[in-house]
Design a protein around this motif. Structure first.
Motif, mmCIF file in Angstrom:
data_model
loop_
_atom_site.group_PDB
_atom_site.id
_atom_site.type_symbol
_atom_site.label_atom_id
_atom_site.label_comp_id
_atom_site.label_asym_id
_atom_site.label_seq_id
_atom_site.Cartn_x
_atom_site.Cartn_y
_atom_site.Cartn_z
ATOM 1 N N ALA A 162 -0.846 -3.813 8.150
ATOM 2 C CA ALA A 162 0.013 -4.720 7.384
ATOM 3 C C ALA A 162 -0.442 -6.167 7.549
ATOM 4 N N ASN A 184 -1.956 -8.512 4.609
ATOM 5 C CA ASN A 184 -1.356 -9.814 4.295
ATOM 6 C C ASN A 184 -2.404 -10.917 4.280
ATOM 7 N N ALA A 193 1.151 -6.841 -3.540
ATOM 8 C CA ALA A 193 2.080 -5.713 -3.649
ATOM 9 C C ALA A 193 1.821 -4.697 -2.541
ATOM 10 N N ARG A 194 0.568 -4.401 -2.275
ATOM 11 C CA ARG A 194 0.233 -3.447 -1.213
ATOM 12 C C ARG A 194 0.606 -4.015 0.157
ATOM 13 N N ASP A 240 2.990 -6.083 0.796
ATOM 14 C CA ASP A 240 4.452 -6.005 0.898
ATOM 15 C C ASP A 240 4.898 -4.580 1.217
ATOM 16 N N GLU A 241 4.236 -3.592 0.626
ATOM 17 C CA GLU A 241 4.563 -2.193 0.925
ATOM 18 C C GLU A 241 4.334 -1.869 2.400
ATOM 19 N N LEU A 242 3.169 -2.287 2.897
ATOM 20 C CA LEU A 242 2.829 -2.005 4.297
ATOM 21 C C LEU A 242 3.776 -2.734 5.249
ATOM 22 N N THR A 243 4.146 -3.948 4.908
ATOM 23 C CA THR A 243 5.051 -4.720 5.741
ATOM 24 C C THR A 243 6.428 -4.062 5.795
ATOM 25 N N ALA A 244 6.857 -3.539 4.669
ATOM 26 C CA ALA A 244 8.164 -2.873 4.604
ATOM 27 C C ALA A 244 8.169 -1.581 5.426
ATOM 28 N N GLN A 245 7.024 -0.944 5.557
ATOM 29 C CA GLN A 245 6.928 0.310 6.323
ATOM 30 C C GLN A 245 6.935 0.064 7.829
#
Length: 69
Positions: free
Chosen positions: A28, A32, A60-61, A63-68
């Protein structure tokens, strides 16, 4: 927003290589950093629609990884 320096890009590539070979680092965090660099490149080239698309996809990717995490 300034364009990324060669040393910033080199550092990211080295850290990505470490992640792939040794598994060290946060995906992540690295994504970023990649998105930040691509956004800076896109900002420096406002006439380049492809650069903007690539930067948006990277963000977008990231943000996805950060949310996980």
């Amino acid at each position: 927003m300034s364009r990324p320096t060669i040393s910033e890009v080199s550092a990211l590539l080295a850290d990505l290589a470490d992640l792939r070979t040794r598994g060290s680092g946060s995906r992540a965090e690295l994504m970023n950093r990649k998105a930040d660099l691509l956004e800076r490149i896109a900002a420096a080239r406002p006439d380049d629609a492809e650069a903007a698309e690539v930067a948006a996809a990277a963000r977008a990717r990231a943000d996805e990884l950060t949310a996980q995490d």
